[in-house]
Scaffold this active site. Structure first.
Site, PDB file in Angstrom:
ATOM      1  N   HIS A  34       0.857  -1.190   0.000  1.00 37.53           N
ATOM      2  CA  HIS A  34       0.000   0.000   0.000  1.00 37.53           C
ATOM      3  C   HIS A  34       0.892   1.238   0.000  1.00 37.53           C
ATOM      4  O   HIS A  34       2.127   1.122  -0.036  1.00 37.53           O
ATOM      5  CB  HIS A  34      -0.954  -0.026   1.201  1.00 37.53           C
ATOM      6  CG  HIS A  34      -0.261  -0.279   2.518  1.00 37.53           C
ATOM      7  ND1 HIS A  34       0.629   0.632   3.067  1.00 37.53           N
ATOM      8  CD2 HIS A  34      -0.299  -1.323   3.366  1.00 37.53           C
ATOM      9  CE1 HIS A  34       1.081   0.156   4.207  1.00 37.53           C
ATOM     10  NE2 HIS A  34       0.546  -1.039   4.418  1.00 37.53           N
ATOM     11  N   HIS A  37       4.036   1.370   2.243  1.00 34.49           N
ATOM     12  CA  HIS A  37       5.215   0.687   1.684  1.00 34.49           C
ATOM     13  C   HIS A  37       5.835   1.520   0.559  1.00 34.49           C
ATOM     14  O   HIS A  37       7.054   1.651   0.467  1.00 34.49           O
ATOM     15  CB  HIS A  37       4.820  -0.670   1.092  1.00 34.49           C
ATOM     16  CG  HIS A  37       4.229  -1.647   2.064  1.00 34.49           C
ATOM     17  ND1 HIS A  37       2.915  -2.061   1.996  1.00 34.49           N
ATOM     18  CD2 HIS A  37       4.777  -2.302   3.126  1.00 34.49           C
ATOM     19  CE1 HIS A  37       2.681  -2.939   2.957  1.00 34.49           C
ATOM     20  NE2 HIS A  37       3.789  -3.103   3.663  1.00 34.49           N
TER      21      HIS A  37
HETATM   22  P1  AMP Z   1       4.860  -4.967   6.559  1.00 32.45           P
HETATM   23  O1  AMP Z   1       4.653  -5.380   5.139  1.00 32.45           O
HETATM   24  O2  AMP Z   1       3.591  -4.705   7.296  1.00 32.45           O
HETATM   25  O3  AMP Z   1       5.826  -5.869   7.299  1.00 32.45           O
HETATM   26  O4  AMP Z   1       5.586  -3.546   6.504  1.00 32.45           O
HETATM   27  C1  AMP Z   1       6.779  -3.366   5.786  1.00 32.45           C
HETATM   28  C2  AMP Z   1       7.349  -2.001   6.121  1.00 32.45           C
HETATM   29  O5  AMP Z   1       6.402  -0.986   5.760  1.00 32.45           O
HETATM   30  C3  AMP Z   1       7.623  -1.823   7.616  1.00 32.45           C
HETATM   31  O6  AMP Z   1       8.815  -1.084   7.799  1.00 32.45           O
HETATM   32  C4  AMP Z   1       6.421  -1.040   8.064  1.00 32.45           C
HETATM   33  O7  AMP Z   1       6.656  -0.253   9.223  1.00 32.45           O
HETATM   34  C5  AMP Z   1       6.168  -0.148   6.862  1.00 32.45           C
HETATM   35  N1  AMP Z   1       4.783   0.343   6.886  1.00 32.45           N
HETATM   36  C6  AMP Z   1       3.655  -0.390   7.056  1.00 32.45           C
HETATM   37  N2  AMP Z   1       2.563   0.411   7.089  1.00 32.45           N
HETATM   38  C7  AMP Z   1       3.023   1.684   6.946  1.00 32.45           C
HETATM   39  C8  AMP Z   1       2.394   2.964   6.906  1.00 32.45           C
HETATM   40  N3  AMP Z   1       1.072   3.118   7.021  1.00 32.45           N
HETATM   41  N4  AMP Z   1       3.179   4.059   6.754  1.00 32.45           N
HETATM   42  C9  AMP Z   1       4.534   3.925   6.644  1.00 32.45           C
HETATM   43  N5  AMP Z   1       5.178   2.754   6.671  1.00 32.45           N
HETATM   44  C10 AMP Z   1       4.439   1.638   6.820  1.00 32.45           C
END
Ligand code: AMP
Length: 282
Positions: A34, A37
């Site tokens: 999203h 990311h």
């Molecule tokens: P995930 O796929 O949930 O493991 O997240 C991958 C990376 O994206 C991690 O560093 C998360 O902190 C970051 N991330 C997830 N959601 C958001 C968001 N809403 N805003 C900024 N970074 C995000």
């Protein structure tokens, strides 16, 4: 854009890029991408010569009763989004590639891994630190980009990097939100329409806490009481924790202080959501 599934192929490619003097920017993800990311990828694109994104739903960071099996996946959509953000390489290993045998080597960041998320999800940060350490050894980035949304995860990773002398700079990017303030998350896709509406209360509660600080309130308990009241207006929303914490150690604070972080975790039906806000003293 290259898609790589083999660890040895990823390692030799990145080795040759490094020999050419290129800087490597790395964004680890679990996919179902999203705007949150994508903001990390765009920043990596600005700051580094080669951008590598990993997509790997890491089994070792999920508890036995958690959502590993049903975690959302969208390979085709993710590929397009990476392409649009200017990503050079997607590293997409299978679980068998990453863990050919039952893992016996783990990275444990003591203390900070056991509180807040770690208290509710035992073993979670051991899984996170272990997979990120493995990914750093595979991708060998100069810079790695993480989201503030997962505040405690950032704190764990920074401590791991320091403690194990990883030669990588950690860049933390602000949380990207929906119009109503809900932090973007792959897990938001689990929410029913009613739950989705209720989920906006998380950010409202964080902002209400911030307003009290701006109005001169200095007792963390008054903030958490106010935030709890805002969240309780939503039926079906269960609070896991609300904490006013030190931004580095995440230890609970007796009195508010500059740069403190307020962390919230709630459950809506079967979905667990987390969010946080850094609050400045005016
Ligand atoms: P995930 O796929 O949930 O493991 O997240 C991958 C990376 O994206 C991690 O560093 C998360 O902190 C970051 N991330 C997830 N959601 C958001 C968001 N809403 N805003 C900024 N970074 C995000």
């Amino acid at each position: 854009m290259k898609i790589i599934t083999s660890i040895s192929e990823m390692q030799s490619l990145v080795e040759s890029l490094r020999r050419q003097g290129r800087t490597i920017g790395f964004v680890p993800t679990m996919g179902f991408l999203h705007e949150g990311h994508l903001s990390l990828m765009r920043r990596a694109r600005q700051e580094c010569d080669t951008v590598v994104v990993s997509i790997f739903v890491n089994p070792t960071q999920f508890g036995p009763r958690e959502d590993f099996e049903r975690y959302p996946r969208d390979e085709e959509g993710d590929r397009k989004k990476c392409e649009s953000a200017g990503v050079d390489i997607i590293f997409m290993p299978s679980a068998a590639e990453m863990y050919p045998e039952k893992p016996e080597v783990f990275v444990v960041v003591e203390g900070i891994s056991d509180i807040l998320e770690g208290a509710v999800r035992p073993g979670h940060f051991r899984g996170v630190a272990t997979v990120v350490a493995k990914l750093f050894s595979i991708v060998k980035p100069h810079k790695a980009f993480f989201g503030q949304k997962d505040y405690q995860q950032c704190a764990v990773i920074k401590r791991m990097v320091k403690g194990l002398n990883f030669d990588v700079e950690i860049v933390v990017m602000p949380t990207v939100r929906e119009q109503d303030g809900l932090a973007m998350s792959s897990r938001n896709s689990y929410l029913s329409a009613d739950e989705r509406r209720a989920a906006a209360a998380i950010h409202r509660a964080l902002r209400a806490g911030e307003q009290l600080v701006n109005a001169g309130i200095r007792e963390p308990e008054k903030l958490t009481n106010k935030m709890r009241a805002v969240l309780r207006e939503e039926k079906g929303l269960l609070i896991d924790y609300i904490e006013v914490a030190d931004p580095d150690s995440l230890a609970p604070l007796e009195a508010v202080k500059e740069g403190m972080v307020v962390l919230v975790a709630v459950r809506l039906g079967r979905t667990r959501l987390i969010d946080n806000l850094l609050i400045r003293l005016k």
